[in-house]
Design a protein around this motif. Structure first.
Motif, short mmCIF file in Angstrom:
data_model
loop_
_atom_site.label_atom_id
_atom_site.label_comp_id
_atom_site.label_asym_id
_atom_site.label_seq_id
_atom_site.Cartn_x
_atom_site.Cartn_y
_atom_site.Cartn_z
N SER A 113 -8.60 -37.42 31.32
CA SER A 113 -9.66 -36.49 30.80
C SER A 113 -10.11 -35.29 31.57
CB SER A 113 -11.06 -37.15 30.83
OG SER A 113 -10.97 -38.25 29.83
N GLU A 114 -9.80 -35.38 32.90
CA GLU A 114 -10.33 -34.30 33.81
C GLU A 114 -8.94 -33.22 33.55
OE1 GLU A 114 -13.00 -36.43 37.41
OE2 GLU A 114 -10.73 -36.43 37.37
N TRP A 115 -7.86 -33.80 33.50
CA TRP A 115 -6.74 -33.09 33.43
C TRP A 115 -6.67 -32.17 32.09
CZ3 TRP A 115 -2.64 -32.57 29.97
CH2 TRP A 115 -1.65 -31.85 30.12
N ALA A 116 -7.33 -32.79 31.04
CA ALA A 116 -7.37 -32.14 29.68
C ALA A 116 -8.36 -30.99 29.93
CB ALA A 116 -7.66 -33.12 28.70
N LEU A 117 -9.39 -31.34 30.32
CA LEU A 117 -10.63 -30.09 30.74
C LEU A 117 -9.94 -28.96 31.37
CD1 LEU A 117 -13.53 -32.40 31.64
CD2 LEU A 117 -13.28 -30.87 29.49
N GLU A 118 -8.91 -29.23 32.26
CA GLU A 118 -8.25 -27.96 32.83
C GLU A 118 -7.11 -27.79 32.42
OE1 GLU A 118 -6.99 -28.88 37.13
OE2 GLU A 118 -9.32 -29.23 37.76
N ASN A 119 -6.62 -28.17 31.00
CA ASN A 119 -5.29 -27.64 30.50
C ASN A 119 -5.68 -27.80 28.84
OD1 ASN A 119 -2.91 -27.56 32.44
ND2 ASN A 119 -4.28 -29.31 33.01
N PRO A 120 -6.68 -27.02 28.58
CA PRO A 120 -7.20 -27.34 26.99
C PRO A 120 -6.37 -26.79 26.09
CG PRO A 120 -8.52 -25.72 27.89
CD PRO A 120 -7.66 -26.51 29.06
N CYS A 177 -11.41 -29.30 23.85
CA CYS A 177 -10.14 -28.86 23.96
C CYS A 177 -9.69 -28.30 22.55
CB CYS A 177 -9.01 -29.61 24.47
SG CYS A 177 -9.32 -30.51 26.24
N LYS A 178 -10.40 -28.52 21.73
CA LYS A 178 -10.19 -27.92 20.39
C LYS A 178 -8.89 -28.46 19.56
CE LYS A 178 -13.29 -24.12 21.38
NZ LYS A 178 -13.30 -22.46 21.39
N PRO A 179 -8.78 -29.52 19.55
CA PRO A 179 -7.47 -29.93 18.72
C PRO A 179 -8.09 -29.72 17.15
CG PRO A 179 -8.40 -32.03 19.53
CD PRO A 179 -9.36 -30.64 20.13
N THR A 180 -6.89 -29.84 16.41
CA THR A 180 -7.08 -29.68 14.93
C THR A 180 -7.43 -30.95 14.43
OG1 THR A 180 -5.58 -27.54 14.60
CG2 THR A 180 -6.28 -28.98 12.92
N PRO A 235 -12.88 -25.79 10.03
CA PRO A 235 -12.19 -24.83 10.94
C PRO A 235 -13.05 -24.70 12.33
CG PRO A 235 -12.57 -23.72 8.71
CD PRO A 235 -13.23 -25.06 8.65
N LYS A 236 -14.37 -25.38 12.41
CA LYS A 236 -14.99 -24.93 13.47
C LYS A 236 -15.06 -26.53 14.37
CE LYS A 236 -17.80 -21.07 12.59
NZ LYS A 236 -19.14 -20.43 12.60
N SER A 237 -14.56 -27.49 13.56
CA SER A 237 -14.80 -28.84 14.29
C SER A 237 -13.31 -29.58 13.97
CB SER A 237 -15.66 -29.62 13.65
OG SER A 237 -15.43 -29.84 12.45
N VAL A 238 -13.28 -30.49 14.74
CA VAL A 238 -11.78 -31.49 15.02
C VAL A 238 -12.03 -32.39 13.75
CG1 VAL A 238 -12.88 -33.07 16.65
CG2 VAL A 238 -10.33 -32.89 16.24
N THR A 277 -11.18 -40.50 26.80
CA THR A 277 -10.33 -39.45 27.09
C THR A 277 -10.35 -38.69 25.67
OG1 THR A 277 -8.94 -40.44 28.45
CG2 THR A 277 -8.02 -38.60 27.28
N GLY A 278 -10.21 -39.44 24.28
CA GLY A 278 -10.10 -38.72 23.18
C GLY A 278 -11.50 -37.92 22.81
N ILE A 279 -12.69 -38.43 23.03
CA ILE A 279 -13.84 -37.70 22.69
C ILE A 279 -13.94 -36.40 23.80
CG2 ILE A 279 -16.22 -37.95 22.85
CD1 ILE A 279 -15.95 -41.19 22.11
#
Length: 323
Positions: free
Chosen positions: A144-151, A177-180, A210-213, A169-171
Motif C-alpha cells: 500500500s505504501e509503495w502504491a502511494l509512492e507510485n500512483p 491511485c486513480k485506477p479505472t 469518469p471521476k471514480s473507480v 491494499t486495494g482500497i
C-alpha cells in the motif's frame, strides 16, 4: 516543547490507536517527555483523547471495546503521574467502554496521508492482547505504501489483486491511485463476504464514472481459473501481498501468474508481488518455481516511506515479474 511537537505526538497516537497497534508499541516515552515539558499536561492528554476515543472515526468504525478500555486505562495512568487534577472526559470515556458490550466485529482504520480513513471490518474473535495480529498485514501495508509512492503504475488502468483478504491494499489504491477498474479477488466464501463488506463500507462500487473507480469483488480459484474469466477481467496490472506462505499453493500460484503474463504478453502486463519472508525455504521455493516457469523477476529495492504504523522487523521483498 513546541505546539508542533505536541501535535506530532497526538497524531502518532491517533494513527496507532485506529490501526489497533499493540499498546506497548505506542510512543509512551515521547508522551511522558511532552507531559513533563507542558504547562498544561491535561491539555495534551485531552488532545489525544479527542483524536482517539472521542473522534468521529471511533463513533463510526470503532476498535474493539476491550482495546479501547486497555488504551484508556493506560492513558489514565500516564495522566495520574503528572499529579494534575482528574480529567473528567477520561473517566467518562472509560465508563462508556466499561459498560459496553463487545460486538462481534470491530474496525481497524488506517489514515492516508490526506487524512482520509480506510476502515476494515475485523472479527473480534481473532483479537488477542490488544492486537489483531498485525504481522499478517505487513506485506499488504508495505505494498500500500509503495502504491502511494507510485500512483502512475495504477492510474487509468485495470488492476487485478490476487488474495485480497480484507481489502486493505486495494482500497488504498482505489482511493489514492486513480485506477479505472479494480478487481478484488479471493477464493473462500467467508473471506469474500468480509471483503465485500469492506469494499462497500469504504464507498467503492462497480458503477464507476469518469471521476471514480469501478471496483468489484470476484471469486477467483487459482487452480481452476478459466481463460474466459481472465479475459473478461482484462487486467493491465496484477498485484498480490502475503500470498507466498504455503508450499502447497505455490505451484498453482506460479501457473496462474504464468498464464496471466503469457495471456497479455503483447500488452506488457505488469505484475508485482510483495512478500513477508517468514520462512526462507518457502520463499526460495517460490522463486525456484518462477524460474522453472520461465518467469523472470526483478527485486524492487527502492526504499518505501513508512506511512502506516506497523513494524518492519521482518524482511519484506517486492518483486516485479515478467516473461
Amino acid at each position: 516543547m513546541s505546539c508542533k511537537t505536541a501535535e506530532d505526538v497526538s497524531d502518532r497516537f491517533q494513527a496507532s490507536f485506529f490501526a489497533m497497534c499493540r499498546l506497548h508499541a505506542f510512543q509512551w516515552d515521547a508522551l511522558e517527555t511532552e507531559l513533563k515539558a507542558s504547562s498544561e499536561p491535561s491539555g495534551v492528554i485531552l488532545d489525544i483523547l479527542k483524536k482517539t476515543c472521542l473522534h468521529s472515526i471511533c463513533c463510526k468504525t470503532p476498535p474493539s471495546v476491550r482495546y479501547r478500555r486497555l488504551f484508556l486505562l493506560e492513558l489514565i495512568k500516564r495522566h495520574e503521574r503528572t499529579a494534575a487534577e482528574p480529567l473528567d472526559e477520561l473517566y467518562d470515556a472509560l465508563a462508556e467502554v466499561v459498560g459496553a458490550e463487545e460486538e462481534p466485529v470491530c474496525y481497524k482504520t488506517y489514515l492516508l496521508p490526506s487524512g482520509e480513513p480506510v476502515s476494515l471490518e475485523e472479527n473480534v474473535a481473532f483479537i488477542s492482547e490488544g492486537t489483531t495480529g498485525l504481522v499478517t498485514w505487513e506485506a499488504a501495508l508495505y505494498l500500500s505504501e509503495w502504491a502511494l509512492e507510485n500512483p502512475h503504475v495504477f492510474a487509468g488502468r485495470t488492476v487485478l489483486e490476487l488474495g485480497s483478504g480484507a481489502g486493505l491494499t486495494g482500497i488504498v489504491v482505489c482511493r489514492a491511485c486513480k485506477p479505472t477498474k479494480y478487481v478484488f479477488s479471493d477464493c473462500h466464501e467467508s473471506v469474500l463476504q468480509r471483503l465485500r463488506n469492506n469494499v462497500h463500507h469504504n464507498g467503492l462500487t462497480e458503477h464507476g464514472n469518469p471521476k471514480s473507480v469501478s471496483a468489484c469483488v470476484e471469486e477467483l480459484v487459482w487452480e481452476s481459473v478459466s481463460d474466459e474469466q481472465l479475459q473478461r477481467i482484462g487486467a493491465d496490472v496484477v498485484i498480490a501481498a502475503d500470498v507466498v506462505y504455503d508450499p502447497d499453493i505455490i505451484g498453482c500460484l506460479v501457473r496462474l501468474l504464468a498464464k496471466l503474463l503469457v495471456f497479455k504478453k503483447e500488452q506488457h502486463l505488469e505484475v508485482y508481488i510483495a512478500s513477508t519472508i517468514r520462512n526462507p525455504r518457502t520463499y526460495d521455493c517460490f522463486r525456484d518455481e518462477l524460474e522453472k516457469a520461465g518467469l523472470k523477476h526483478l527485486v524492487i529495492t527502492h526504499p518505501v516511506a513508512h506511512i502506516f504504523p506497523y513494524t518492519r522487523a521482518a524482511t519484506i521483498e517486492m518483486l516485479k515479474l515478467h516473461c
